[in-house]
Design a protein around this motif. Structure first.
Motif, mmCIF file in Angstrom:
data_model
loop_
_atom_site.group_PDB
_atom_site.id
_atom_site.type_symbol
_atom_site.label_atom_id
_atom_site.label_comp_id
_atom_site.label_asym_id
_atom_site.label_seq_id
_atom_site.Cartn_x
_atom_site.Cartn_y
_atom_site.Cartn_z
ATOM 1 N N MET A 67 39.757 12.797 20.987
ATOM 2 C CA MET A 67 40.359 12.703 22.314
ATOM 3 C C MET A 67 39.349 12.120 23.293
ATOM 4 N N LYS A 68 39.720 11.041 23.951
ATOM 5 C CA LYS A 68 38.827 10.391 24.913
ATOM 6 C C LYS A 68 38.933 11.090 26.278
ATOM 7 N N VAL A 69 37.761 11.422 26.823
ATOM 8 C CA VAL A 69 37.703 12.196 28.061
ATOM 9 C C VAL A 69 36.857 11.455 29.096
ATOM 10 N N VAL A 70 37.324 11.446 30.342
ATOM 11 C CA VAL A 70 36.515 11.039 31.489
ATOM 12 C C VAL A 70 36.237 12.288 32.318
ATOM 13 N N PHE A 71 34.982 12.452 32.758
ATOM 14 C CA PHE A 71 34.579 13.667 33.468
ATOM 15 C C PHE A 71 34.097 13.307 34.865
ATOM 16 N N LEU A 72 34.591 14.045 35.877
ATOM 17 C CA LEU A 72 34.175 13.863 37.271
ATOM 18 C C LEU A 72 33.406 15.088 37.736
ATOM 19 N N CYS A 73 32.189 14.889 38.248
ATOM 20 C CA CYS A 73 31.412 16.015 38.767
ATOM 21 C C CYS A 73 30.377 15.537 39.781
ATOM 22 N N ALA A 74 30.037 16.426 40.724
ATOM 23 C CA ALA A 74 28.992 16.132 41.703
ATOM 24 C C ALA A 74 28.304 17.426 42.151
ATOM 25 N N SER A 75 28.191 18.396 41.228
ATOM 26 C CA SER A 75 27.537 19.669 41.530
ATOM 27 C C SER A 75 26.837 20.181 40.279
ATOM 28 N N GLU A 76 25.934 21.135 40.477
ATOM 29 C CA GLU A 76 25.219 21.732 39.343
ATOM 30 C C GLU A 76 26.198 22.372 38.363
ATOM 31 N N TYR A 77 27.193 23.078 38.901
ATOM 32 C CA TYR A 77 28.160 23.717 38.004
ATOM 33 C C TYR A 77 28.990 22.674 37.269
ATOM 34 N N GLY A 78 29.374 21.624 37.959
ATOM 35 C CA GLY A 78 30.110 20.552 37.293
ATOM 36 C C GLY A 78 29.324 19.958 36.144
ATOM 37 N N PHE A 79 28.021 19.790 36.342
ATOM 38 C CA PHE A 79 27.153 19.256 35.296
ATOM 39 C C PHE A 79 27.094 20.220 34.111
ATOM 40 N N GLU A 80 27.059 21.520 34.405
ATOM 41 C CA GLU A 80 27.078 22.527 33.331
ATOM 42 C C GLU A 80 28.373 22.434 32.525
ATOM 43 N N CYS A 81 29.482 22.238 33.223
ATOM 44 C CA CYS A 81 30.767 22.080 32.539
ATOM 45 C C CYS A 81 30.793 20.804 31.699
ATOM 46 N N LEU A 82 30.214 19.732 32.211
ATOM 47 C CA LEU A 82 30.139 18.481 31.452
ATOM 48 C C LEU A 82 29.397 18.691 30.136
ATOM 49 N N ARG A 83 28.274 19.376 30.188
ATOM 50 C CA ARG A 83 27.508 19.631 28.953
ATOM 51 C C ARG A 83 28.339 20.448 27.968
ATOM 52 N N CYS A 84 29.090 21.418 28.486
ATOM 53 C CA CYS A 84 29.967 22.221 27.631
ATOM 54 C C CYS A 84 31.003 21.341 26.942
ATOM 55 N N VAL A 85 31.664 20.479 27.709
ATOM 56 C CA VAL A 85 32.732 19.638 27.164
ATOM 57 C C VAL A 85 32.189 18.686 26.104
ATOM 58 N N CYS A 86 30.982 18.188 26.315
ATOM 59 C CA CYS A 86 30.380 17.271 25.343
ATOM 60 C C CYS A 86 30.157 17.928 23.988
ATOM 61 N N ASP A 87 30.082 19.264 23.980
ATOM 62 C CA ASP A 87 29.846 19.998 22.728
ATOM 63 C C ASP A 87 31.138 20.447 22.037
ATOM 64 N N ILE A 88 32.279 20.207 22.672
ATOM 65 C CA ILE A 88 33.555 20.636 22.084
ATOM 66 C C ILE A 88 33.995 19.623 21.025
ATOM 67 N N LEU A 89 34.379 20.130 19.874
ATOM 68 C CA LEU A 89 34.789 19.280 18.751
ATOM 69 C C LEU A 89 35.936 18.359 19.167
ATOM 70 N N ASN A 90 35.816 17.101 18.759
ATOM 71 C CA ASN A 90 36.846 16.069 19.003
ATOM 72 C C ASN A 90 36.968 15.659 20.469
ATOM 73 N N CYS A 91 36.010 16.082 21.307
ATOM 74 C CA CYS A 91 35.996 15.656 22.707
ATOM 75 C C CYS A 91 34.982 14.518 22.845
ATOM 76 N N ASN A 92 35.456 13.319 23.040
ATOM 77 C CA ASN A 92 34.587 12.157 23.185
ATOM 78 C C ASN A 92 34.558 11.753 24.661
ATOM 79 N N VAL A 93 33.474 12.119 25.361
ATOM 80 C CA VAL A 93 33.344 11.778 26.777
ATOM 81 C C VAL A 93 32.936 10.307 26.872
#
Length: 264
Positions: free
Chosen positions: A1-27
């Motif tokens: 699954m192709k994913v685009v991620f929008l973030c501009a905060s420390e917490y958003g960046f933490e969520c981005l790192r989480c999503v990058c580790d989820i199986l079948n999630c291609n950021v």
């Protein structure tokens, strides 16, 4: 699954790192704000300048992970829309973002645009939800994962979890617990979104959820006419990492970072 991620905060960046580790999630792409950007609120009548604290880290993260990073001043601009079209995502994820996303972006991914909001929607829509919940003396806060629409935090709910506000909590401690809960929601539900089995239910139309404004440093002025409990909640809701509650003595501003209620 192709994913685009929008973030501009420390917490958003933490969520981005989480999503990058989820199986079948291609950021396939990451969108963030410039080093400084404008936030508008109150239906565009007010604005303030904010800093993007993660820009340098994002550059390094995306370079190491071979992910394209796009800096967008306005998320609904034609330039941003064309960039998202080029990436052709199945899903867009938003966390730590401060602009309303409009239909031209919302309609692009086949599986929708999802975001996190730190309340049990439809309660506490709008800005600074955890601060407002602590100021108002709520027993529980919460976090919602939801499909975004053109309204202010009005989209269909995917999942929600309550988080207790403990008597000794400061806003930092509450923020950390709610943040961890939000990451759990992402881990649990993104695979369900990919498979088409995620929950989806409308927010309660019969509930007149209030939309709360963002808070500014000037909003920290203590009203000493309030009850001792209200003042304690007001102080702990705005302590570090926020600018702090304050009072004026003479011509001097006194910031109060902590307080307690004592019997005399």
């Amino acid at each position: 699954m192709k994913v685009v991620f929008l973030c501009a905060s420390e917490y958003g960046f933490e969520c981005l790192r989480c999503v990058c580790d989820i199986l079948n999630c291609n950021v396939v792409g990451v969108i963030t704000m410039p080093k400084q950007y404008e936030i508008t609120y109150d239906n565009g009548r007010k604005s303030r300048i904010a800093d993007n604290p993660i820009l340098d880290e994002l550059f390094e993260f995306c370079e190491l992970g071979k992910k394209e990073l796009f800096i967008s001043k306005k998320v609904n601009s034609l330039e941003t829309i064309n960039k998202v079209k080029k990436w052709s995502p199945d899903l867009i994820i938003v966390s730590g973002w401060y602009q309303i996303i409009k239909k031209d972006i919302l309609d692009l991914p086949s599986k929708g645009v999802i975001g996190l909001h730190a309340s049990m929607l439809p309660q506490y829509r709008g800005g600074a939800p955890l601060v407002w919940q602590m100021i108002n003396g709520e027993e529980y806060a919460g976090i919602s994962l939801f499909y975004m629409d053109e309204g202010c935090d009005t989209g269909d709910i995917i999942a929600q979890k309550q988080v207790k506000i403990c008597d000794g909590d400061t806003i930092k401690e509450l923020y950390e617990r709610v943040g961890k809960t939000g990451i759990d929601l992402l881990r649990e539900n993104i695979p369900l979104i990919e498979s088409g089995t995620a929950n989806r239910f409308k927010q309660d139309d019969g509930y007149e959820g209030s939309v709360f404004p963002p808070r500014t440093e000037e909003d920290g002025l203590i009203d000493w006419r309030k009850s001792s409990k209200d003042i304690m909640n007001f102080v702990r809701a705005q302590t570090r990492p926020y600018p702090g509650a304050y009072t004026i003595i003479g011509n001097k501003k006194i910031t109060i970072w902590d307080c307690s209620i004592e019997d005399i």
